[in-house]
Design an enzyme around this catalytic site. Structure first.
Site, PDB file in Angstrom:
ATOM      1  N   SER A   1     -11.102  -8.398   9.613  1.00  0.00           N
ATOM      2  CA  SER A   1     -11.869  -7.776  10.443  1.00  0.00           C
ATOM      3  C   SER A   1     -11.910  -6.191  10.437  1.00  0.00           C
ATOM      4  CB  SER A   1     -11.683  -8.050  11.796  1.00  0.00           C
ATOM      5  OG  SER A   1     -10.268  -7.787  12.070  1.00  0.00           O
TER       6      SER A   1
ATOM      7  N   HIS B   1     -15.944 -13.144  11.039  1.00  0.00           N
ATOM      8  CA  HIS B   1     -16.978 -12.253  10.475  1.00  0.00           C
ATOM      9  C   HIS B   1     -17.498 -12.989   9.266  1.00  0.00           C
ATOM     10  CE1 HIS B   1     -15.653  -8.729  12.854  1.00  0.00           C
ATOM     11  NE2 HIS B   1     -14.055  -9.367  12.670  1.00  0.00           N
TER      12      HIS B   1
ATOM     13  N   LYS C   1     -20.819 -11.845  16.892  1.00  0.00           N
ATOM     14  CA  LYS C   1     -20.904 -11.294  15.941  1.00  0.00           C
ATOM     15  C   LYS C   1     -22.268 -11.487  15.205  1.00  0.00           C
ATOM     16  CE  LYS C   1     -16.100  -9.959  16.250  1.00  0.00           C
ATOM     17  NZ  LYS C   1     -14.925 -10.399  16.055  1.00  0.00           N
TER      18      LYS C   1
HETATM   19  C1  LIG Z   1     -13.746 -10.470  17.138  1.00  0.00           C
HETATM   20  C2  LIG Z   1     -12.641 -11.198  16.854  1.00  0.00           C
HETATM   21  C3  LIG Z   1     -12.210 -12.260  17.494  1.00  0.00           C
HETATM   22  C4  LIG Z   1     -12.604 -12.338  19.062  1.00  0.00           C
HETATM   23  O1  LIG Z   1     -13.805 -12.907  19.241  1.00  0.00           O
HETATM   24  P1  LIG Z   1     -14.378 -12.384  20.667  1.00  0.00           P
HETATM   25  O2  LIG Z   1     -15.352 -13.605  20.691  1.00  0.00           O
HETATM   26  O3  LIG Z   1     -15.058 -11.247  20.385  1.00  0.00           O
HETATM   27  O4  LIG Z   1     -13.468 -12.695  21.589  1.00  0.00           O
HETATM   28  C5  LIG Z   1     -11.180 -13.213  16.949  1.00  0.00           C
HETATM   29  N1  LIG Z   1     -11.233 -12.997  15.702  1.00  0.00           N
HETATM   30  C6  LIG Z   1     -11.566 -12.163  14.877  1.00  0.00           C
HETATM   31  C7  LIG Z   1     -11.052 -11.993  13.389  1.00  0.00           C
HETATM   32  C8  LIG Z   1     -12.559 -11.018  15.429  1.00  0.00           C
HETATM   33  O5  LIG Z   1     -12.704 -10.214  14.572  1.00  0.00           O
END
Ligand SMILES: *Cc1c(COP(=O)(O)O)cnc(C)c1O
Length: 388
Positions: A176, A204, A236
């Site tokens: 991330s 991602h 995302k």
């Molecule tokens: C954003 C993210 C999460 C958390 O997901 P949310 O739906 O925002 O709680 C988990 N793992 C990774 C790698 C992330 O980037």
């Protein structure tokens, strides 16, 4: 003795780690209204530009009209509604797996998987740069956990050799804060040799990688036998909110029975499930968005390299510029703001000590001209800070 909150807050500030909200006064997109000013923003994870896409917005409105807003109770009471069921099936179908289960967030999904599958005495191996939610899930599970060096198969093999009993390897698919991919084929080979399971957090990768956007596993051509546990998020690239886990029917049944973060929480909004169904359709079928994003990534990397900017070796929409010092990263993002560009400075503990960076993210919603504007501003700020 009372909790010394004032002291802790002051220390946080002293360490340049203090975090603040900014309040965004309009929908997500390349142009953000913040504190009464418009910025050209490269800071969201809305990689396909779906968070405010008209078809997704309309699906939410129609979904609310038909199903209402609230789920009303937990999935295992009466909160599991037809849009949830359809969305879970669409996600299983897209990712080529037998079944999928929905969660309110990715954080929750990672806690759910790791606490449901692992017990005290089991082993969990983490990439050092794994997301905080994987680390927290591991801690909560009571399993013995170790972190191997980032994407380092020698380090992973060394740890694996010392694990006796049930073992899980957990990794981000796309990291991330760095944007690089995990070497999943190699990880799966090592896992196969040791009879370990692999869990991929593809927050991602989903929507962005792979021919149909099914993520890092599609990119590498890996199936559910090689990667039994796939977690993806909906907030995302898919532009809504929530998360899912996809895998064998047996895995999903086990989560339904044993995952406390699934059992003891209210289902997410059925209207949001309708919106996500629309964005899954768009992400799956609209290859132009992915192609445009790839073109912007190529453009950015090519020109940033010519300008001598400190790029990281990332093939994805996450294009960090390494700065090192937290105060300097903050000052650079502040200077960019003065130039009308919004980029977030990411500091420890989100990244390792000394690894502060400007986390630039590109989306399919940006134009080539907007990326050129970003590069012009980065060139200027990079120059200004060169001798500081
Ligand atoms: C954003 C993210 C999460 C958390 O997901 P949310 O739906 O925002 O709680 C988990 N793992 C990774 C790698 C992330 O980037």
């Amino acid at each position: 003795m009372a909790f010394d909150l004032a002291g802790r807050l002051a220390a946080q500030q002293q360490a340049q780690r203090y975090r603040r909200h900014v309040c965004v006064q309009g929908p997500q997109g390349p142009l953000l209204q913040i504190d009464g000013r418009e910025y050209l923003a490269f800071a969201s994870n809305d990689y396909l530009g779906l968070a405010s896409h008209p078809q997704v917005v309309e699906a939410l409105q129609q979904g609310a009209g038909r199903w209402g807003v609230g789920g009303g109770s937990a999935h295992l009471v009466t909160g599991h509604m037809q849009p949830h069921e359809e969305l879970a099936q669409a996600l299983a179908d897209w990712t080529g797996r037998e079944a999928a289960l929905l969660f309110g967030s990715g954080y929750q999904a990672n806690l759910a998987v790791l606490t449901a599958l692992l017990q005290a005495g089991d082993h969990l191996l983490h990439d050092r740069l794994n997301h905080a939610s994987l680390l927290d899930g591991g801690r909560l599970s009571g399993a013995r956990f170790q972190r191997y060096l980032h994407n380092d198969m020698t380090s992973l093999a060394g740890h694996l050799a010392r694990c006796q009993g049930d073992t899980m390897i957990a990794t981000d698919g796309v990291f991330s804060m760095d944007g690089d991919l995990a070497p999943l084929p190699d990880i799966c080979t090592l896992a196969g040799q040791h009879g370990a399971w692999v869990m991929v957090d593809d927050a991602h990768g989903i929507g962005v990688l792979g021919e149909s956007g099914a993520g890092t596993l599609e990119h590498y051509g890996l199936d559910a036998r090689q990667v039994p546990v796939l977690m993806g998020t909906l907030g995302k690239a898919l532009g809504t909110s929530g998360a899912f886990v996809a895998g064998s029917r047996e895995l999903i049944e086990s989560l339904i029975q044993f995952a406390r973060p699934y059992i003891y929480t209210t289902s997410s909004s059925p209207a949001v499930a309708c919106a996500t169904l629309a964005s899954v359709r768009l992400a799956r079928e609209d290859n132009d968005r992915r192609a445009h994003l790839q073109e912007l990534i190529r453009l950015f990397r090519h020109e940033a390299a010519l300008l001598g900017l400190p790029l990281v070796d990332s093939p994805t929409a996450i294009q960090p510029l390494l700065v090192g010092d937290s105060g300097r990263a903050l000052a650079m993002s502040q200077r960019l703001r003065e130039l009308g560009i919004w980029v977030t400075a990411i500091r420890p503990p989100t990244v390792p000590e000394g690894g502060a960076r400007l986390r630039i993210t590109l989306t399919a919603g940006h134009s080539r001209e907007q990326v050129e504007q970003l590069l012009t501003a980065l060139e200027q700020v990079h120059g200004e800070f060169a001798n500081v």
